[in-house]
Write a protein that holds these residues in place. Structure first.
Motif, PDB file in Angstrom:
ATOM      1  N   ALA A 190       8.035  -6.645 -40.747  1.00 46.55           N
ATOM      2  CA  ALA A 190       8.838  -6.107 -39.804  1.00 46.55           C
ATOM      3  C   ALA A 190       8.459  -6.780 -38.557  1.00 46.55           C
ATOM      4  CB  ALA A 190       8.357  -4.602 -40.023  1.00 46.55           C
ATOM      5  N   ILE A 191       7.026  -7.155 -38.545  1.00 46.83           N
ATOM      6  CA  ILE A 191       6.863  -8.168 -37.524  1.00 46.83           C
ATOM      7  C   ILE A 191       7.636  -9.415 -37.155  1.00 46.83           C
ATOM      8  CG2 ILE A 191       4.787  -8.681 -36.003  1.00 46.83           C
ATOM      9  CD1 ILE A 191       3.750  -6.313 -37.225  1.00 46.83           C
ATOM     10  N   TYR A 192       7.017  -9.974 -38.449  1.00 49.78           N
ATOM     11  CA  TYR A 192       8.220 -11.636 -39.011  1.00 49.78           C
ATOM     12  C   TYR A 192       9.459 -11.671 -37.989  1.00 49.78           C
ATOM     13  CZ  TYR A 192       3.340 -13.371 -39.977  1.00 49.78           C
ATOM     14  OH  TYR A 192       2.425 -13.620 -39.978  1.00 49.78           O
ATOM     15  N   ASN A 193      10.000 -10.093 -38.645  1.00 47.28           N
ATOM     16  CA  ASN A 193      11.668 -10.233 -38.947  1.00 47.28           C
ATOM     17  C   ASN A 193      12.714 -10.158 -37.011  1.00 47.28           C
ATOM     18  OD1 ASN A 193      12.300 -11.156 -41.103  1.00 47.28           O
ATOM     19  ND2 ASN A 193      12.042  -9.081 -42.567  1.00 47.28           N
ATOM     20  N   THR A 194      10.623  -9.573 -36.544  1.00 49.56           N
ATOM     21  CA  THR A 194      11.625  -9.494 -35.265  1.00 49.56           C
ATOM     22  C   THR A 194      11.468 -10.736 -33.739  1.00 49.56           C
ATOM     23  OG1 THR A 194      10.359  -6.973 -35.342  1.00 49.56           O
ATOM     24  CG2 THR A 194      11.006  -6.910 -32.991  1.00 49.56           C
ATOM     25  N   TYR A 195      12.051 -10.565 -33.362  1.00 49.11           N
ATOM     26  CA  TYR A 195      12.688 -11.086 -32.059  1.00 49.11           C
ATOM     27  C   TYR A 195      12.215 -10.718 -30.934  1.00 49.11           C
ATOM     28  CZ  TYR A 195      14.002 -15.457 -29.951  1.00 49.11           C
ATOM     29  OH  TYR A 195      14.096 -16.299 -28.438  1.00 49.11           O
ATOM     30  N   PRO A 196      11.023 -10.699 -30.436  1.00 49.40           N
ATOM     31  CA  PRO A 196      11.331 -10.335 -29.130  1.00 49.40           C
ATOM     32  C   PRO A 196      11.435 -10.776 -27.535  1.00 49.40           C
ATOM     33  CG  PRO A 196       8.562 -10.543 -30.428  1.00 49.40           C
ATOM     34  CD  PRO A 196       9.998 -11.233 -30.908  1.00 49.40           C
ATOM     35  N   ILE A 197      11.888 -10.542 -26.870  1.00 46.77           N
ATOM     36  CA  ILE A 197      12.966 -10.974 -25.549  1.00 46.77           C
ATOM     37  C   ILE A 197      12.099 -10.824 -24.300  1.00 46.77           C
ATOM     38  CG2 ILE A 197      14.690 -11.091 -24.601  1.00 46.77           C
ATOM     39  CD1 ILE A 197      16.577 -10.646 -27.292  1.00 46.77           C
ATOM     40  N   SER A 198      11.827 -12.007 -24.056  1.00 46.54           N
ATOM     41  CA  SER A 198      11.221 -11.893 -21.974  1.00 46.54           C
ATOM     42  C   SER A 198      11.510 -13.386 -21.459  1.00 46.54           C
ATOM     43  CB  SER A 198      10.286 -11.374 -22.538  1.00 46.54           C
ATOM     44  OG  SER A 198       8.984 -12.415 -22.951  1.00 46.54           O
ATOM     45  N   THR A 199      11.415 -12.677 -19.348  1.00 46.34           N
ATOM     46  CA  THR A 199      11.605 -13.693 -19.079  1.00 46.34           C
ATOM     47  C   THR A 199      10.718 -14.817 -19.604  1.00 46.34           C
ATOM     48  OG1 THR A 199      10.839 -12.981 -17.196  1.00 46.34           O
ATOM     49  CG2 THR A 199      13.767 -12.398 -17.868  1.00 46.34           C
ATOM     50  N   PRO A 200      10.701 -15.892 -19.338  1.00 42.40           N
ATOM     51  CA  PRO A 200       9.435 -17.364 -19.507  1.00 42.40           C
ATOM     52  C   PRO A 200       8.106 -17.039 -18.557  1.00 42.40           C
ATOM     53  CG  PRO A 200      11.652 -17.746 -20.244  1.00 42.40           C
ATOM     54  CD  PRO A 200      12.225 -16.630 -19.582  1.00 42.40           C
ATOM     55  N   SER A 201       9.241 -16.678 -17.104  1.00 39.26           N
ATOM     56  CA  SER A 201       8.166 -16.398 -16.093  1.00 39.26           C
ATOM     57  C   SER A 201       7.514 -14.575 -16.382  1.00 39.26           C
ATOM     58  CB  SER A 201       8.537 -16.338 -14.511  1.00 39.26           C
ATOM     59  OG  SER A 201      10.037 -14.981 -14.637  1.00 39.26           O
ATOM     60  N   GLU A 202       7.991 -14.198 -16.526  1.00 33.64           N
ATOM     61  CA  GLU A 202       7.429 -12.654 -17.476  1.00 33.64           C
ATOM     62  C   GLU A 202       7.427 -12.364 -18.622  1.00 33.64           C
ATOM     63  OE1 GLU A 202       6.759  -7.887 -14.821  1.00 33.64           O
ATOM     64  OE2 GLU A 202       8.640 -10.318 -14.443  1.00 33.64           O
ATOM     65  N   GLU A 203       5.870 -12.942 -19.280  1.00 35.81           N
ATOM     66  CA  GLU A 203       6.099 -12.744 -21.274  1.00 35.81           C
ATOM     67  C   GLU A 203       5.682 -11.383 -20.545  1.00 35.81           C
ATOM     68  OE1 GLU A 203       5.042 -15.518 -23.100  1.00 35.81           O
ATOM     69  OE2 GLU A 203       3.318 -13.894 -24.247  1.00 35.81           O
ATOM     70  N   CYS A 204       6.614 -10.390 -21.985  1.00 36.87           N
ATOM     71  CA  CYS A 204       6.091  -9.250 -21.995  1.00 36.87           C
ATOM     72  C   CYS A 204       4.784  -9.319 -22.943  1.00 36.87           C
ATOM     73  CB  CYS A 204       7.029  -8.653 -23.231  1.00 36.87           C
ATOM     74  SG  CYS A 204       8.928  -8.265 -22.325  1.00 36.87           S
ATOM     75  N   PRO A 205       3.976  -7.829 -22.587  1.00 39.73           N
ATOM     76  CA  PRO A 205       2.746  -7.876 -23.716  1.00 39.73           C
ATOM     77  C   PRO A 205       3.228  -8.231 -24.931  1.00 39.73           C
ATOM     78  CG  PRO A 205       2.356  -6.998 -21.607  1.00 39.73           C
ATOM     79  CD  PRO A 205       4.546  -6.840 -22.133  1.00 39.73           C
ATOM     80  N   PHE A 206       2.147  -9.208 -25.895  1.00 38.81           N
ATOM     81  CA  PHE A 206       2.690  -8.864 -27.688  1.00 38.81           C
ATOM     82  C   PHE A 206       0.980  -8.286 -27.989  1.00 38.81           C
ATOM     83  CE2 PHE A 206       3.135  -9.590 -31.818  1.00 38.81           C
ATOM     84  CZ  PHE A 206       4.062  -9.005 -32.177  1.00 38.81           C
ATOM     85  N   TYR A 207       0.254  -7.177 -28.537  1.00 41.24           N
ATOM     86  CA  TYR A 207      -0.769  -7.551 -29.414  1.00 41.24           C
ATOM     87  C   TYR A 207      -0.154  -6.830 -30.572  1.00 41.24           C
ATOM     88  CZ  TYR A 207      -1.702  -6.114 -24.359  1.00 41.24           C
ATOM     89  OH  TYR A 207      -1.536  -6.333 -23.142  1.00 41.24           O
ATOM     90  N   VAL A 208      -1.282  -7.401 -31.363  1.00 39.29           N
ATOM     91  CA  VAL A 208      -1.913  -6.677 -33.177  1.00 39.29           C
ATOM     92  C   VAL A 208      -2.953  -6.957 -32.977  1.00 39.29           C
ATOM     93  CG1 VAL A 208      -1.194  -7.464 -35.278  1.00 39.29           C
ATOM     94  CG2 VAL A 208       0.373  -8.455 -33.704  1.00 39.29           C
ATOM     95  N   LEU A 209      -3.563  -5.362 -32.950  1.00 43.19           N
ATOM     96  CA  LEU A 209      -5.010  -5.771 -33.092  1.00 43.19           C
ATOM     97  C   LEU A 209      -5.536  -4.628 -33.957  1.00 43.19           C
ATOM     98  CD1 LEU A 209      -5.088  -5.391 -29.130  1.00 43.19           C
ATOM     99  CD2 LEU A 209      -4.848  -7.204 -30.356  1.00 43.19           C
ATOM    100  N   ASN A 210      -6.541  -4.600 -34.450  1.00 42.71           N
ATOM    101  CA  ASN A 210      -7.500  -3.723 -35.181  1.00 42.71           C
ATOM    102  C   ASN A 210      -6.993  -3.131 -36.345  1.00 42.71           C
ATOM    103  OD1 ASN A 210      -9.393  -4.135 -33.333  1.00 42.71           O
ATOM    104  ND2 ASN A 210      -8.458  -2.931 -31.546  1.00 42.71           N
ATOM    105  N   ASN A 211      -6.049  -4.526 -37.293  1.00 42.60           N
ATOM    106  CA  ASN A 211      -5.376  -3.491 -38.475  1.00 42.60           C
ATOM    107  C   ASN A 211      -6.351  -4.368 -39.413  1.00 42.60           C
ATOM    108  OD1 ASN A 211      -3.109  -2.687 -37.369  1.00 42.60           O
ATOM    109  ND2 ASN A 211      -3.098  -4.693 -36.023  1.00 42.60           N
ATOM    110  N   THR A 212      -7.265  -3.837 -39.909  1.00 43.64           N
ATOM    111  CA  THR A 212      -8.548  -3.983 -40.440  1.00 43.64           C
ATOM    112  C   THR A 212      -8.165  -4.943 -41.740  1.00 43.64           C
ATOM    113  OG1 THR A 212      -9.336  -1.934 -41.707  1.00 43.64           O
ATOM    114  CG2 THR A 212     -10.554  -3.356 -39.854  1.00 43.64           C
ATOM    115  N   LYS A 213      -7.080  -4.704 -43.122  1.00 39.12           N
ATOM    116  CA  LYS A 213      -6.728  -4.851 -43.730  1.00 39.12           C
ATOM    117  C   LYS A 213      -5.508  -5.882 -43.310  1.00 39.12           C
ATOM    118  CE  LYS A 213      -7.907  -0.882 -46.587  1.00 39.12           C
ATOM    119  NZ  LYS A 213      -7.256  -0.603 -47.661  1.00 39.12           N
TER     120      LYS A 213
END
Length: 468
Positions: A101-124
């Protein structure tokens, strides 16, 4: 009846609003479960949602219900936080193994102000290919770490103490700062890096070059909507005599903000600091804050492309693609300008056309680039050509200059530029400041208007004398 249908529609709208409110703004508990299940059996979320979607450890809904609820969803206008769960999630999910689902999602933000994106602490979770996937490769500040397999490395956390841990890194995110460092064998740990995403500063070091970036091909940063921001800032390294970037691609420094070009600063380096032919070519479209450099005369190998050293038009070969030296086309050279037709591409030096009987400069139509590292004279001078009626460089891509990019056009045929707009168009196309007959392009219309106004006054005065 119409009334009952209208009432039903209102009820449907209310129930949908109620459902979305639960989806977006509440942590679902068992108190709501029976009512929510009844609603879910009939209603579904629409294909577009506005709001901040939060799914966390308090969300008391099984996976199949969440899947059914959001299956029609195509666009989320707002934000999403999925955390501390054991289902499909992005942060702190100990059992998460499927991230399609992450790969199929297209995040949209302005180049000058990028939206934060985190994929953290998923041990598997294996997200080793996420950073360079088509939907995320434009991100500069993506943070993916402490998963089973991560992608990218955080350049903003690199220090002389942890440099060895970057041995396997191919891409750096969040920029890079190498300041107050000394040459060390640990720098070899950066040899596999091919892409750096984010702005870079290299300063106050004793580096002689940057050859430890053995495979660096491109840097992608941003200007934050300010033309003064420098993406690749190399300054105050007194021992640096070369860049030493052997793997550079054609566009070494780029800007994710498409309205701005890539920018660079080369300042306060060794007095003998120079750029090779390959490096100059890779930096041909870059805007420089400072360019304190010269050409490496012994390292200007152009490969199979024919290059020539300029002495005079008479002695120049007829098939030169690249010319080194200041090109001067003077009186008597009219018969030799055909040597440049359809062959000349780059000039490493200035261009002067003076004292000729030429009527145009079509022989320079194939010229793409001028590279000039002299600060005191104009890059292009077109002067004292009384028959020259047209000036055009249709395939000029860029002028690479140390100081201001100045073009002087003076004392040629009258009305070479009939109006400011034609002069300004030429100026914009070649990317340099044009001085035309001693004034800037805008002054052409001002002079013309002033002249017409003066003629009107003369005619009016004569008419007045005749009347009286």
């Amino acid at each position: 009846t119409r009334t009952s249908k209208a009432q039903n529609n209102q009820i449907h709208i209310f129930m949908r609003f109620f459902l979305l409110s639960i989806c977006l703004f509440f942590s679902v508990s068992s108190d709501f479960e029976e009512d929510l299940q009844a609603v879910l059996s009939y209603y579904r979320c629409s294909d577009s949602i506005c709001g901040i979607l939060v799914v966390n450890e308090n969300t008391d809904l099984p996976y199949f219900q969440l899947k059914a609820l959001f299956e029609p969803l195509q666009t989320l206008r707002g934000g999403m936080r999925i955390e501390n769960t054991t289902g499909t999630s992005i942060v702190n999910n100990s059992q998460l193994i499927d991230a399609k689902a992450i790969y199929n999602t297209y995040p949209i933000s302005t180049p000058s102000e990028e939206c934060p994106f985190y994929v953290l602490n998923n041990t598997k979770l294996d997200v080793s290919t996420l950073c360079e996937s088509s939907n995320y490769n434009q991100f500069l500040e993506i943070q993916v770490y402490n998963n089973k397999k991560d992608c990218g490395c955080r350049g903003d956390q690199l220090t002389s103490g942890n440099m060895k841990s970057y041995k396997k890194c191919i891409a750096l995110f969040n920029g890079l700062e190498l300041t107050n460092m000394t040459t060390s064998p640990d720098l070899k740990s950066l040899s596999k890096i091919s892409v750096i995403k984010g702005n870079i500063e290299i300063a106050y070091t004793n580096f002689t070059d940057l050859s430890f970036f053995k495979h660096l091909e491109k840097v992608r940063g941003r200007s934050f909507d300010s033309p003064e921001t420098v993406i690749l800032d190399i300054h105050d390294n007194p021992n640096m005599i070369r860049l030493g970037l052997n793997a550079v691609s054609y566009y070494l420094v780029g800007n994710v903000e498409y309205q701005w070009e890539g920018s660079m600063n080369l300042e306060n380096l060794h007095p003998d600091f120079c750029l090779t032919y390959q490096e100059v070519t890779a930096l041909s479209t870059v805007r420089f804050k400072n360019l304190q450099a010269k050409f490496c005369e012994t390292e200007m190998d152009t490969g199979y492309t024919k290059s020539c050293n300029f002495t005079s038009m008479k002695n120049l070969d007829s098939d030169c693609v690249i010319i080194f030296g200041n090109v001067v086309i003077d009186s008597g050279d009219e018969e030799h300008v055909g040597k440049l037709t359809e062959t000349i591409r780059d000039i490493y030096g200035s261009l002067t056309i003076q004292n000729t009987n030429l009527e145009d400069i079509r022989f320079l139509n194939s010229l793409n680039y001028i590279y000039f590292l002299h600060e005191t004279i104009p890059v292009i001078r077109i002067i004292n050509n009384p028959k020259l009626k047209k000036v055009s460089l249709p395939y000029m891509m860029s002028i690479f200059a140390k100081g201001k990019k100045e073009v002087l056009i003076d004392n040629n045929a009258p009305n070479l530029f009939r109006a400011s707009i034609s002069c300004l168009a030429f100026q914009h196309h070649i990317g340099a400041n044009v001085t035309y007959n001693g004034r800037n392009c805008k002054a052409i219309d001002e002079t013309k208007t002033s002249g017409e106004f003066g003629i009107f006054h003369v005619h009016f005065a004569l008419l007045t004398l005749l009347v009286y």
